[in-house]
Structures are given as C-alpha cells and as structure tokens.
Motif scaffolding. Structure first.
Motif, PDB file in Angstrom:
ATOM      1  N   ILE A 218       0.821  -1.211   0.000  1.00 60.50           N
ATOM      2  CA  ILE A 218       0.000   0.000   0.000  1.00 60.50           C
ATOM      3  C   ILE A 218       0.852   1.257   0.000  1.00 60.50           C
ATOM      4  CG2 ILE A 218      -0.199   0.058   2.526  1.00 60.50           C
ATOM      5  CD1 ILE A 218      -2.997   0.937   0.043  1.00 60.50           C
ATOM      6  N   VAL A 219       2.034   1.173   0.640  1.00 54.33           N
ATOM      7  CA  VAL A 219       2.942   2.322   0.681  1.00 54.33           C
ATOM      8  C   VAL A 219       3.443   2.655  -0.720  1.00 54.33           C
ATOM      9  CG1 VAL A 219       5.124   3.208   1.603  1.00 54.33           C
ATOM     10  CG2 VAL A 219       3.620   1.836   3.061  1.00 54.33           C
ATOM     11  N   SER A 220       3.774   1.626  -1.491  1.00 56.91           N
ATOM     12  CA  SER A 220       4.268   1.830  -2.865  1.00 56.91           C
ATOM     13  C   SER A 220       3.251   2.629  -3.675  1.00 56.91           C
ATOM     14  CB  SER A 220       4.530   0.490  -3.551  1.00 56.91           C
ATOM     15  OG  SER A 220       5.146  -0.426  -2.696  1.00 56.91           O
ATOM     16  N   TRP A 221       2.012   2.191  -3.616  1.00 59.16           N
ATOM     17  CA  TRP A 221       0.953   2.876  -4.371  1.00 59.16           C
ATOM     18  C   TRP A 221       0.744   4.301  -3.865  1.00 59.16           C
ATOM     19  CZ3 TRP A 221      -1.282   1.058  -8.736  1.00 59.16           C
ATOM     20  CH2 TRP A 221      -1.143  -0.293  -9.018  1.00 59.16           C
ATOM     21  N   ASN A 222       0.723   4.460  -2.552  1.00 55.04           N
ATOM     22  CA  ASN A 222       0.488   5.793  -1.986  1.00 55.04           C
ATOM     23  C   ASN A 222       1.577   6.781  -2.373  1.00 55.04           C
ATOM     24  OD1 ASN A 222      -1.909   5.133  -0.765  1.00 55.04           O
ATOM     25  ND2 ASN A 222      -1.015   4.739   1.249  1.00 55.04           N
ATOM     26  N   VAL A 223       2.833   6.305  -2.390  1.00 54.44           N
ATOM     27  CA  VAL A 223       3.945   7.187  -2.772  1.00 54.44           C
ATOM     28  C   VAL A 223       3.752   7.700  -4.189  1.00 54.44           C
ATOM     29  CG1 VAL A 223       6.409   7.249  -3.326  1.00 54.44           C
ATOM     30  CG2 VAL A 223       5.661   6.246  -1.174  1.00 54.44           C
ATOM     31  N   MET A 224       3.372   6.812  -5.099  1.00 51.44           N
ATOM     32  CA  MET A 224       3.222   7.209  -6.495  1.00 51.44           C
ATOM     33  C   MET A 224       2.001   8.102  -6.708  1.00 51.44           C
ATOM     34  SD  MET A 224       5.865   6.199  -7.935  1.00 51.44           S
ATOM     35  CE  MET A 224       5.385   6.843  -9.524  1.00 51.44           C
ATOM     36  N   VAL A 225       0.885   7.763  -6.062  1.00 51.78           N
ATOM     37  CA  VAL A 225      -0.308   8.620  -6.178  1.00 51.78           C
ATOM     38  C   VAL A 225       0.007  10.014  -5.646  1.00 51.78           C
ATOM     39  CG1 VAL A 225      -2.657   8.990  -5.345  1.00 51.78           C
ATOM     40  CG2 VAL A 225      -1.945   6.713  -6.081  1.00 51.78           C
ATOM     41  N   SER A 226       0.659  10.059  -4.491  1.00 53.12           N
ATOM     42  CA  SER A 226       1.036  11.341  -3.893  1.00 53.12           C
ATOM     43  C   SER A 226       1.988  12.109  -4.788  1.00 53.12           C
ATOM     44  CB  SER A 226       1.680  11.094  -2.524  1.00 53.12           C
ATOM     45  OG  SER A 226       2.132  12.292  -1.960  1.00 53.12           O
ATOM     46  N   THR A 236      -2.918  10.998 -14.131  1.00 51.61           N
ATOM     47  CA  THR A 236      -2.113   9.834 -13.753  1.00 51.61           C
ATOM     48  C   THR A 236      -2.386   9.434 -12.315  1.00 51.61           C
ATOM     49  OG1 THR A 236      -0.382  10.567 -15.289  1.00 51.61           O
ATOM     50  CG2 THR A 236       0.231   8.912 -13.654  1.00 51.61           C
ATOM     51  N   ALA A 237      -2.510  10.437 -11.436  1.00 47.75           N
ATOM     52  CA  ALA A 237      -2.798  10.146 -10.026  1.00 47.75           C
ATOM     53  C   ALA A 237      -4.108   9.379  -9.906  1.00 47.75           C
ATOM     54  CB  ALA A 237      -2.849  11.437  -9.216  1.00 47.75           C
ATOM     55  N   ARG A 238      -5.117   9.828 -10.651  1.00 47.92           N
ATOM     56  CA  ARG A 238      -6.428   9.163 -10.602  1.00 47.92           C
ATOM     57  C   ARG A 238      -6.348   7.753 -11.194  1.00 47.92           C
ATOM     58  NH1 ARG A 238     -12.075  10.181 -10.682  1.00 47.92           N
ATOM     59  NH2 ARG A 238     -12.960   8.081 -10.620  1.00 47.92           N
ATOM     60  N   ASP A 239      -5.575   7.608 -12.273  1.00 48.42           N
ATOM     61  CA  ASP A 239      -5.409   6.290 -12.889  1.00 48.42           C
ATOM     62  C   ASP A 239      -4.766   5.307 -11.910  1.00 48.42           C
ATOM     63  OD1 ASP A 239      -5.230   4.402 -15.204  1.00 48.42           O
ATOM     64  OD2 ASP A 239      -3.085   4.673 -14.856  1.00 48.42           O
ATOM     65  N   LEU A 240      -3.705   5.745 -11.228  1.00 52.62           N
ATOM     66  CA  LEU A 240      -3.036   4.888 -10.250  1.00 52.62           C
ATOM     67  C   LEU A 240      -3.973   4.587  -9.075  1.00 52.62           C
ATOM     68  CD1 LEU A 240       0.490   6.571 -10.230  1.00 52.62           C
ATOM     69  CD2 LEU A 240       0.024   4.211 -10.889  1.00 52.62           C
ATOM     70  N   PHE A 241      -4.706   5.593  -8.654  1.00 49.43           N
ATOM     71  CA  PHE A 241      -5.648   5.423  -7.551  1.00 49.43           C
ATOM     72  C   PHE A 241      -6.697   4.359  -7.896  1.00 49.43           C
ATOM     73  CE2 PHE A 241      -9.608   6.654  -5.381  1.00 49.43           C
ATOM     74  CZ  PHE A 241      -9.181   6.635  -4.055  1.00 49.43           C
ATOM     75  N   ASP A 242      -7.206   4.410  -9.117  1.00 45.69           N
ATOM     76  CA  ASP A 242      -8.214   3.441  -9.543  1.00 45.69           C
ATOM     77  C   ASP A 242      -7.634   2.021  -9.663  1.00 45.69           C
ATOM     78  OD1 ASP A 242     -10.126   5.416  -9.642  1.00 45.69           O
ATOM     79  OD2 ASP A 242      -9.896   5.784 -11.796  1.00 45.69           O
ATOM     80  N   ARG A 243      -6.329   1.949  -9.991  1.00 41.60           N
ATOM     81  CA  ARG A 243      -5.680   0.647 -10.151  1.00 41.60           C
ATOM     82  C   ARG A 243      -5.290   0.006  -8.827  1.00 41.60           C
ATOM     83  NH1 ARG A 243      -0.611   1.661 -13.617  1.00 41.60           N
ATOM     84  NH2 ARG A 243      -0.150  -0.422 -12.814  1.00 41.60           N
ATOM     85  N   MET A 244      -5.272   0.755  -7.761  1.00 41.20           N
ATOM     86  CA  MET A 244      -4.820   0.227  -6.467  1.00 41.20           C
ATOM     87  C   MET A 244      -5.659  -0.977  -6.049  1.00 41.20           C
ATOM     88  SD  MET A 244      -4.080   3.683  -4.229  1.00 41.20           S
ATOM     89  CE  MET A 244      -3.414   2.784  -2.833  1.00 41.20           C
ATOM     90  N   PRO A 245      -5.000  -2.088  -5.707  1.00 45.37           N
ATOM     91  CA  PRO A 245      -5.768  -3.269  -5.285  1.00 45.37           C
ATOM     92  C   PRO A 245      -6.504  -3.045  -3.970  1.00 45.37           C
ATOM     93  CG  PRO A 245      -3.405  -3.629  -5.012  1.00 45.37           C
ATOM     94  CD  PRO A 245      -3.548  -2.348  -5.756  1.00 45.37           C
ATOM     95  N   GLU A 246      -5.942  -2.190  -3.135  1.00 49.17           N
ATOM     96  CA  GLU A 246      -6.625  -1.798  -1.902  1.00 49.17           C
ATOM     97  C   GLU A 246      -6.286  -0.341  -1.608  1.00 49.17           C
ATOM     98  OE1 GLU A 246      -5.164  -3.229   1.858  1.00 49.17           O
ATOM     99  OE2 GLU A 246      -3.367  -4.083   0.899  1.00 49.17           O
ATOM    100  N   VAL A 250      -4.965   6.975   3.774  1.00 50.07           N
ATOM    101  CA  VAL A 250      -3.908   7.829   3.215  1.00 50.07           C
ATOM    102  C   VAL A 250      -4.148   8.051   1.724  1.00 50.07           C
ATOM    103  CG1 VAL A 250      -1.427   8.030   2.788  1.00 50.07           C
ATOM    104  CG2 VAL A 250      -2.245   7.060   4.948  1.00 50.07           C
ATOM    105  N   SER A 251      -4.485   6.973   1.005  1.00 50.23           N
ATOM    106  CA  SER A 251      -4.736   7.066  -0.437  1.00 50.23           C
ATOM    107  C   SER A 251      -5.866   8.049  -0.727  1.00 50.23           C
ATOM    108  CB  SER A 251      -5.108   5.703  -1.001  1.00 50.23           C
ATOM    109  OG  SER A 251      -4.409   4.665  -0.375  1.00 50.23           O
ATOM    110  N   ARG A 252      -6.952   7.903   0.006  1.00 51.06           N
ATOM    111  CA  ARG A 252      -8.127   8.750  -0.246  1.00 51.06           C
ATOM    112  C   ARG A 252      -7.875  10.199   0.147  1.00 51.06           C
ATOM    113  NH1 ARG A 252     -12.065   4.938  -1.334  1.00 51.06           N
ATOM    114  NH2 ARG A 252     -11.634   2.863  -0.498  1.00 51.06           N
TER     115      ARG A 252
END
Length: 566
Positions: A218-226, A236-246, A250-252
């Motif tokens: 989850i940290v990996s995804w959050n770093v990139m979205v942020s 891109t942020a929204r695309d990564l956010f939508d792709r996150m498995p969970e 923090v993500s939201r």
C-alpha cells in the motif's frame, strides 16, 4: 548445551537494569562464569545498551585477554560506539581489528558505515565500500542495505534540504548501483528508493522503478499517487488510484488534497464525503484547502462539522481555524476556540499559541493577545516576533520594545525578522534612541547582519524625526546600493525638514537607478511648490513627462445606499 545456572544468567541479562548488570558481573567473576564465552559476549553486548561506553570499555579490555580473537566481542564494541558515540572510537576499534589480523564480517560493516555517515567522513566510507567488494560482503543484505543508506545520506548531506523540507539528492548513481546489485530487495527498500526519486523530482525514474517492482504494498501505491498529485498530474494520479488493489485512508486523503490543490474544491469535497473512514489528517486536508483558497467561512463550517462528529482535533486543526478567524475578523468564533484550548492550556504549543495571538491582534484585541502571550509556557522566536509586530501595529510601540528587551533576558536569540519588527515599532512610535540602539546591537551583540530592509527602517526613522543628516550618512555608509524604497524614505525626511538641497542629492541617486517610480518625482515637485518655487516644480513634472512616468490620480467612490422604507 549451557548449564542451568549459565542458562539462567543468559536469560536474566536480556532484561536486567544497569545496577543488576554490575551485580551479575561480580557474580560471574567470583564463580569463574566470566570464562564462559556465551556469558561474556552476551554481558558485553548488554553493557553497551545503557547509553554509555565507559563501563563497556573496562569490561572489554578484561575480556580481550581471555578471548583475543573473538570477533563477536569486537562487533559488540563497534555496535556500542555506533549507537552511543563517540563515533570516532567505533572507527578506531575497527582499525585496531585490522592491525590484529581479525577479519570483519557482515555484522561489522553496517555500524562502521553508520559512524562514517554521522561524522561526515564519506571519503573513508567509500574506501570501506571497496574493501567490502573485495571481500565479497556486498552479497549480504545487511551490508548492502547499509551501503545504500550510506550513499543516500551522503548525497542528502552534500546537497542539503530543499524549501519544502524534503531532502535534495543531486547524484543517485552510487546508491542505485548498490541497489541494482542487491540479491535481496524487500519492498520497503524499493519504497525508499522510489521516495528518493520523487523527492528529487525524477518522476519518470520513480515510475519506472515502481513498474519494475516484483511486488508492491500500500505504501508503494500511496507514494506514487502522492507524487503525481503533488506535480499536478491528476490524470495519472487518478489512474493509479483506480488501479490500487486496496485503498486506505492515506490514499483517499491524498486524492482529496490533489483535487483541492488544483482548485477543484467541489470534487475534493465529494471525494471527502465518499471516504468510508476519515481521520484528523483528512479533515485538516479539506480545511487547509478552504483556507488556501480564501473560503474561510467554509473552513469554519467544516470545523463545526468535525466537532459535531466528535472527531479529535490536533494542533494543526486549531492553527487553520484560528487563521480563518483572523482573515474573517471573527473575534467571537476565535474566543470560542480559545475556550476550547483552555482545557489543555499548559500543553498549548508555541505554534497554536502564536496563531491565537495573531487572531486576537488581527481582530483588534491586542490586549488579549498580550495576555495569551504572557501565559504561554512555550514561546519560540516566531511567537516573540508576532507579539512585537502586533503591539507595534496597534500603536503600542513602547510595549513592543519592552517585549523585545525581554527576549534577551529569557535567553531567546532574536533573528532578522525580530529586528525588522522592533525597528518598525520604533518607527511608528518615534523612538529614535531605541531604534539606534536596536540597529547597532544587531551585529555587535547578536551576530545578525543588517539587511537592506533594516537600513531602510533606520533611515526612515531618522529622517522622519529630524535626524536627516545622520540618515543620509547611514545611507552613504551602508554596504548596499540604496533602492527606491530607501531613497523614497530619505526624500520623505527631506520634505519633513524642508531640505531641498539634500532632496536634490537624493534625486541624483534616483536618476542613477533609472527608476520609473512616480512617487519620488511627485514628492519633489510638491516640495518645490510648497516653498513657492513654481518653476522647479513645473520642471520636475516636465521631467516626468519626458521619462513617460505617470502617477494615477487618486479617486473616491461614493456608493448610494438604499436603506429602504421603515
């Protein structure tokens, strides 16, 4: 297999106090258990875990005669110095090992590299890297991980911090080479490398590394979205956010902040309202956006919603809300917040206290601002600066200088902003002698070099209150070329003293600046006119026309208000 007594001592050593450790030491000596290597090594390691190394040194030198070639004892001392200092001794013990022909192992190098980092001896740390490669220890995860950390810290130390507080990394090639060659790379290390690339602004490199990860958390995804949210790439942020498995809180919250930073407060609010759970950071993020875009009433409404939903506030919440109150001039709401804070008054931090002072001062109640200041137990230099400025703005110049003088007595060192505020107070109160004293103690007493702004304040003070010759002398002797603000202040002093001769000298400096500031020309023209020198006044106006310098005429707007019928 250890004997029962030996096993019991080994167990007790793990949790004993320092006093108990010394008792165990005496017991092992009298019973000859000190000759047991497991007990001795465990005892030495435990002795290094109490924050000092004096006792450990004595113990080590006693053991050295019994176990001269046991690397475990040397590693314990190296580890102890790496944790407790002095760090130079960590390196000395490591060098002594080599002189004795003892070979370091994968437990030795991480602590030595850590000590090289702390003392800033990167040159020798890089030499140690060569030794590690030569002996093949780069395949050890603990050693390789320490090398990555060494090079990252080396680059951050060399390049310093950037404005937003994150570390700046100029050259990541050494760290990346070590990382690329590592056999084992846990996800936490991948995340750290990605974060470094993000902080450096190397977004594409961070994205490549992210896509190359064998597994992500989850940290990996959050770093990139942020990361993409921070640079304004919402797509891109929204695309990564939508792709996150969970997704977690923090993500939201990151997406709420991303939309708010782009100015789309409506969408940010919709994301916020859809969050399945919210914490104080989520609420603060939304309130921050309202304050940033001037929606102060909405910020206060959100605070009230937090209150109604029993969300726990933090210091940042109160700073945001008090800032909104200041901007709105809403003293009553600010007083309500103050009552809220009274519950934990003695834990009131300097940041919240300063925001409260600013709120009272901006809303016109400087007396209450001063009461808050006096009651505060924690005051940093920024808090003192705000109090001095607030008193000066409200015409209480002498009180402002009293607060300034109190700083030294309380051991708080003023900075350049403190002096700017103190000189501002002197200027508004006509405190010429105090202004001179404060200006001259900047460098002499506090080691703060006066800036152009400080010189300008002193010159304005002297010129405005009849010390025009001294003001001109200060301008001539200052280590800066005067700007239009200083020349304008000096010209204002000339007008007060009606000194046309000096005014013409000042205008020569204005001409050298080739400034198009109309105010100084109008001021000179008015001075000529006030003494009946109409030809010179007209000549000054003609000079403005030749230079195509114009001053917008002042105007008044009268609104016709319909009060309606009774």
């Amino acid at each position: 297999m250890p004997a029962p007594l030996e096993f019991k001592i080994l167990t007790v050593l793990s949790s004993c106090t320092f006093e108990q450790l010394k008792q165990i030491h005496a017991f092992t000596i009298t019973t000859s258990l000190s000759k047991s290597f497991p007990i001795s090594s465990k005892f030495l390691r435990r002795s290094t875990e109490f924050g000092g190394m004096d006792y450990s040194e004595v113990v080590f030198f006693q053991m050295d005669h019994m176990f001269p070639s046991q690397i475990l004892l040397w590693n314990s001392m190296i580890r102890g110095y790496a944790y407790n200092g002095p760090y130079e001794k960590c390196i000395q013990v490591f060098d002594e090992m080599s002189l004795r022909g003892l070979k370091p192992n994968n437990y030795t190098y991480p602590y030595v590299l850590e000590s090289y980092c702390i003392i800033g001896n990167y040159k020798h740390g890089q030499r140690l890297h060569g030794q590690i490669l030569k002996l093949g220890f780069e395949v050890s995860f603990s050693v390789a991980n320490s090398l990555v950390d060494f090079y990252l810290r080396k680059e951050s130390r060399c390049c310093g911090n950037v404005g937003d507080g994150s570390l700046e990394y100029e050259n990541l090639s050494d760290a990346q080479k070590v990382f690329d060659g590592m056999v084992t790379k846990p996800v936490e290390l991948w995340n750290r490398m990605i974060s470094v690339f993000v902080n450096k602004g190397r977004i594409s490199d961070a994205r490549v590394m992210f896509e190359d990860m064998p597994e992500r958390d989850i940290v990996s995804w959050n770093v990139m979205v942020s990361c993409f949210a921070r640079v304004g790439d919402l797509k891109t942020a929204r695309d990564l956010f939508d792709r996150m498995p969970e997704k977690n809180i923090v993500s939201r919250t990151t997406m709420v902040g991303a939309y708010a930073s782009s100015g789309d407060l409506a969408k940010a609010r919709r994301y916020f309202e859809k969050m399945p759970e919210r914490n104080v950071v989520s609420w603060n993020s939304m309130i921050t956006c309202y304050v940033r875009y001037g929606k102060y009433k909405a910020a206060l409404d959100m605070f009230l919603q937090m209150y109604s939903e029993n969300v726990s506030f933090d210091a940042f919440t109160f700073v945001l809300v008090l800032s909104a109150c200041s901007q709105l001039g809403d003293l009553e709401f600010g007083k309500w917040i103050h009552i809220f804070l009274m519950k934990d008054w003695f834990q009131l931090g300097a940041t919240v206290g300063t925001a409260l002072i600013k709120m009272y001062a901006k809303c016109g109640d400087v007396h209450m601002a001063l009461k808050v200041f006096i009651k505060m137990s924690q005051k940093d230099v920024f808090c003192w600066n705000v109090m001095i400025e607030s008193l000066a703005v409200h015409g209480r110049s002498e009180d402002a200088i009293t607060i300034f003088n109190m700083m030294g007595k309380r051991g708080v060192k003023p900075n350049e902003f403190t002096f700017s505020n103190a000189l501002f107070a002197c200027n508004h109160g006509g405190l010429v002698e105090e202004g001179r004293r404060i200006f001259h103690c900047m460098k002499k007493t506090f080691g703060v070099n006066p800036t152009l702004k400080h010189y300008g304040s002193l010159i304005d003070l002297l010129g405005r209150y009849g010390q025009l010759g001294e003001a001109y002398l200060v301008m001539r002797e200052m280590p800066f070329k005067p700007d239009i603000a200083i020349l304008g202040a000096l010209l204002g002093g000339c007008r007060v003293s009606n000194d046309l001769k000096l005014a013409n000298k000042v205008m020569q400096h204005v001409e050298e600046l080739k400034s198009n500031e109309p105010g100084v020309y109008v001021l000179l023209s008015n001075m000529y006119a006030s003494t009946g020198q109409w030809r010179d006044a007209a000549s000054t106006r003609e000079n403005m026309e030749r230079k195509r310098i114009s001053k917008n005429a002042g105007c008044s707007i009268v609104l016709e208000v319909n009060h309606g019928e009774d």
